[in-house]
Write an enzyme that holds these catalytic residues in place. Structure first.
Site: not given
Length: 198
Positions: A53, A140
């Site tokens: 996630h 990221h």
């Protein structure tokens, strides 16, 4: 009164995140599987399906009684924001120089909406008394944390050479998630969902 005291004393590990849809998870997991096959001896803590996630705000260990306030903050952060997309692309490592410690895939926030959501969430959490994260926002997806130097450079080089096919990720909602740590790995439970409706 006693129950309220117990809630205040019970600590939950909580963060706010964007969910990675299943088809994209499978692409990332295939990338990870290929790395592990090419460099099987590298000592690393790998991302698993459950923890793929994009974290926007990590609150850490907070009193259970504070959790509903975090959900309220997340609801306020999404007000007026319409669903948008981001793009997963370009492999990389951290740090750029020296011994690599983290493997990641960059998120391209081409619309700027993810940055806006992140800033709104930061402001709402500051209003609740949480410290503001003043570091630049570089979204990221973390794939692995390298635990030992052995084969780390080889693994990092392989990761960069493989690259990653640019992949679109829709962002329809913001999640508040609880993380429970154990010897068997982390367990993640969605506490609340906050749709972006524009």
């Amino acid at each position: 009164m006693r129950q309220e005291t117990q809630l205040a004393q019970t600590l939950w590990r909580v963060f706010c995140a964007v969910e990675v849809p299943e088809p994209v998870r499978q692409l990332v997991l295939r990338h990870i599987a290929h790395l592990r096959e090419v460099v099987p001896d590298a000592k690393a803590s790998w991302g698993r399906d459950a923890n793929l996630h994009l974290t926007l705000k990590f609150l850490g260990e907070i009193p259970q009684s504070s959790v509903p306030h975090i959900s309220t903050a997340a609801s306020r952060a999404v007000v007026g924001l319409a669903p948008f997309s981001i793009r997963l692309e370009q492999t990389g490592t951290f740090p750029k120089q020296g011994q690599p410690r983290v493997l990641w895939i960059r998120i391209n926030d081409f619309s700027g909406k993810l940055g806006e959501l992140h800033a709104r969430l930061e402001d709402e959490c500051v209003n609740l008394g949480f410290a503001k994260d003043d570091r630049p926002f570089h979204p990221h997806l973390t794939l692995a944390r390298l635990r030992q130097p052995w084969q780390a450079r080889t693994l990092a080089a392989t990761h960069r050479e493989l690259d990653f096919e640019p992949t679109q990720i829709p962002v329809p909602e913001l999640l508040v998630i609880r993380s429970e740590l154990s010897n068997e790995g982390s367990k993640y439970t969605v506490i609340s969902r906050h749709p972006l409706r524009g």
